[in-house]
Design an enzyme around this catalytic site. Structure first.
Site, short mmCIF file in Angstrom:
data_model
loop_
_atom_site.label_atom_id
_atom_site.label_comp_id
_atom_site.label_asym_id
_atom_site.label_seq_id
_atom_site.Cartn_x
_atom_site.Cartn_y
_atom_site.Cartn_z
N GLU A 55 -7.36 4.75 7.32
CA GLU A 55 -7.21 6.21 7.10
C GLU A 55 -8.47 6.69 6.37
O GLU A 55 -8.53 8.08 6.33
CB GLU A 55 -5.83 6.32 6.17
CG GLU A 55 -4.80 6.16 7.18
CD GLU A 55 -3.43 5.62 6.50
OE1 GLU A 55 -3.41 5.80 5.27
OE2 GLU A 55 -2.56 4.89 7.33
N GLY A 78 2.51 -1.27 4.03
CA GLY A 78 2.53 0.23 4.00
C GLY A 78 3.96 0.71 3.71
O GLY A 78 4.76 0.23 2.68
N GLY A 79 4.65 1.23 4.87
CA GLY A 79 6.15 1.64 4.58
C GLY A 79 6.90 0.84 4.16
O GLY A 79 7.83 1.36 3.13
N GLU A 86 -5.99 -5.22 9.86
CA GLU A 86 -5.07 -4.14 10.37
C GLU A 86 -5.65 -3.20 11.54
O GLU A 86 -6.33 -2.30 11.54
CB GLU A 86 -5.17 -3.03 9.20
CG GLU A 86 -4.56 -3.68 7.72
CD GLU A 86 -3.94 -2.65 6.95
OE1 GLU A 86 -2.71 -2.67 6.57
OE2 GLU A 86 -4.57 -1.38 6.89
N SER A 125 2.63 -2.22 10.27
CA SER A 125 4.21 -2.35 10.67
C SER A 125 4.70 -3.52 10.30
O SER A 125 5.80 -4.26 10.98
CB SER A 125 4.55 -1.94 12.14
OG SER A 125 3.83 -0.37 12.26
N GLY A 167 1.65 2.21 10.66
CA GLY A 167 2.74 3.25 10.61
C GLY A 167 3.31 3.44 12.25
O GLY A 167 4.17 4.53 12.11
N ASN A 179 0.82 -1.13 -0.16
CA ASN A 179 -0.08 -0.06 0.04
C ASN A 179 0.89 1.27 -0.11
O ASN A 179 1.59 1.55 1.12
CB ASN A 179 -0.92 -0.27 1.21
CG ASN A 179 -1.79 1.38 1.37
OD1 ASN A 179 -1.93 2.12 0.45
ND2 ASN A 179 -2.53 1.44 2.41
N TRP A 180 1.03 1.76 -1.24
CA TRP A 180 2.17 3.01 -1.38
C TRP A 180 1.53 4.29 -0.59
O TRP A 180 2.05 5.30 -0.46
CB TRP A 180 2.29 3.23 -2.90
CG TRP A 180 3.27 2.05 -3.41
CD1 TRP A 180 3.60 0.94 -2.89
CD2 TRP A 180 3.64 2.25 -4.76
NE1 TRP A 180 4.38 0.40 -3.93
CE2 TRP A 180 4.31 1.20 -5.15
CE3 TRP A 180 3.67 3.46 -5.76
CZ2 TRP A 180 4.95 0.57 -6.32
CZ3 TRP A 180 4.11 3.08 -6.87
CH2 TRP A 180 4.77 1.63 -7.32
N LYS A 181 0.22 4.20 -0.29
CA LYS A 181 -0.59 5.39 0.29
C LYS A 181 -0.60 6.57 -0.80
O LYS A 181 -0.26 6.26 -1.93
CB LYS A 181 -0.03 5.57 1.64
CG LYS A 181 -0.02 4.18 2.39
CD LYS A 181 -0.26 4.54 4.00
CE LYS A 181 -0.30 3.34 4.77
NZ LYS A 181 -0.76 3.43 6.14
N HIS A 206 -10.09 1.11 4.18
CA HIS A 206 -8.77 1.29 5.06
C HIS A 206 -8.88 2.35 5.98
O HIS A 206 -9.69 3.23 6.09
CB HIS A 206 -7.61 2.04 3.97
CG HIS A 206 -6.15 1.79 4.69
ND1 HIS A 206 -5.91 2.82 5.76
CD2 HIS A 206 -5.12 0.97 4.73
CE1 HIS A 206 -4.67 2.64 6.16
NE2 HIS A 206 -4.12 1.53 5.44
P1 PGA Z 1 2.31 0.24 7.68
O1 PGA Z 1 0.93 0.46 6.93
O2 PGA Z 1 2.77 -1.05 7.13
O3 PGA Z 1 3.07 1.33 7.16
O4 PGA Z 1 1.99 0.33 8.95
C1 PGA Z 1 -0.02 -0.60 6.64
C2 PGA Z 1 -1.26 -0.22 6.02
O5 PGA Z 1 -1.62 0.93 6.28
O6 PGA Z 1 -1.85 -0.73 4.99
#
Ligand code: PGA
Length: 254
Positions: free
Chosen positions: A99, A233-234, A168, A212, A174, A8-10, A97
């Protein structure tokens, strides 16, 4: 079940950075033992579908979106429809998601309708569920994730066997705080039971973990019986880390 590792590049990337990342992934991936997806910002769909068409080395990297409109078409400024995603070769789409739920006030019902739009267009929705820290500390984790998934089951009926579920925990996204493999497995088992009660075909629904996940903790998480992959994500923005997680998808279930 074949595992699924989705990045997930966001809201990250640029034409140049995407090219460098995809080149490194294609060069290092070989024939992955899992399905690999990158969920990218919508303006980059055409870049990535063109790269995939031009070079078979990228064929194993599937294209994913990060959101989809709950509407079919029309006067919805700023929205992107499932049919539009489909035209660019999008195979997977994140829905719900945390967010989006948090910053864009997406309700459980709106998330369920988004999953329905994706399914109708032949796109696999990756339905994200997860509790906040306050909800976990209050002992409400199972209740929260079951409520979020129930809305999607209610709206989508037997099509539920065509989705992916991503657990999640919001407090792990994050933050560098990962759920322990046992904590994650416990919630995955709850979600698995809920899916099984809804559909006889639900055993084929991958339930992936996100929050994470990184090169260091992926093997232990992916070794759990009901953890069928990762939503990353990251660490998906760093080729070496994402490749290492993909390599860990060979891990056998405990
Ligand atoms: P993260 O993000 O791996 O940076 O915690 C995961 C996500 O939000 O899908």
């Amino acid at each position: 079940m074949r595992k699924l590792i989705a990045g997930n590049w966001k809201m990250n990337g640029s034409l140049a950075a995407n090219e460098a990342l995809l080149d490194a992934l294609a060069a290092g991936m070989g024939q992955p033992a899992c399905d690999v997806v990158v969920c990218v910002p919508a303006p980059y769909f055409s870049q990535i579908s063109a790269v995939r068409r031009a070079n078979t080395a990228y064929a194993a990297i599937h294209l994913g979106a990060q959101d989809v409109s709950e509407h079919e078409q029309g006067a919805f400024t700023g929205e992107v429809s499932a049919a539009m995603l489909r035209e660019f070769g999008v195979r997977y789409c994140l829905v719900g998601h945390s967010e989006r739920r948090q910053y864009h006030a997406e309700s459980d019902e709106a998330v369920a309708r988004k999953a329905q739009r994706a399914l109708a267009a032949g796109i696999t929705p990756i339905v994200c569920v997860g509790e906040s820290l306050a909800e976990r500390e209050a002992g409400h984790t199972n209740e929260v994730v079951r409520r979020q998934l129930a809305a999607v089951i209610h709206t989508n009926g037997h099509c539920i066997s065509e989705i992916v579920v991503a657990y999640e925990p919001v407090w792990a996204i994050g933050t560098g705080k990962t759920a322990s493999p046992e904590q994650a497995q416990a919630v995955h088992a709850v979600l698995r039971a809920q899916l099984q009660a809804a559909s006889a075909q639900a055993n084929r629904v991958p339930i992936v973990y996100g929050g994470s996940m990184n090169a260091g903790n992926a093997a232990a998480l992916l070794g759990q019986a009901d953890i069928d992959g990762g939503l990353v994500g990251g660490a998906s923005l760093k080729a070496a880390d994402f490749l290492s997680i993909i390599a860990n998808s060979r891990t056998e279930c405990a």
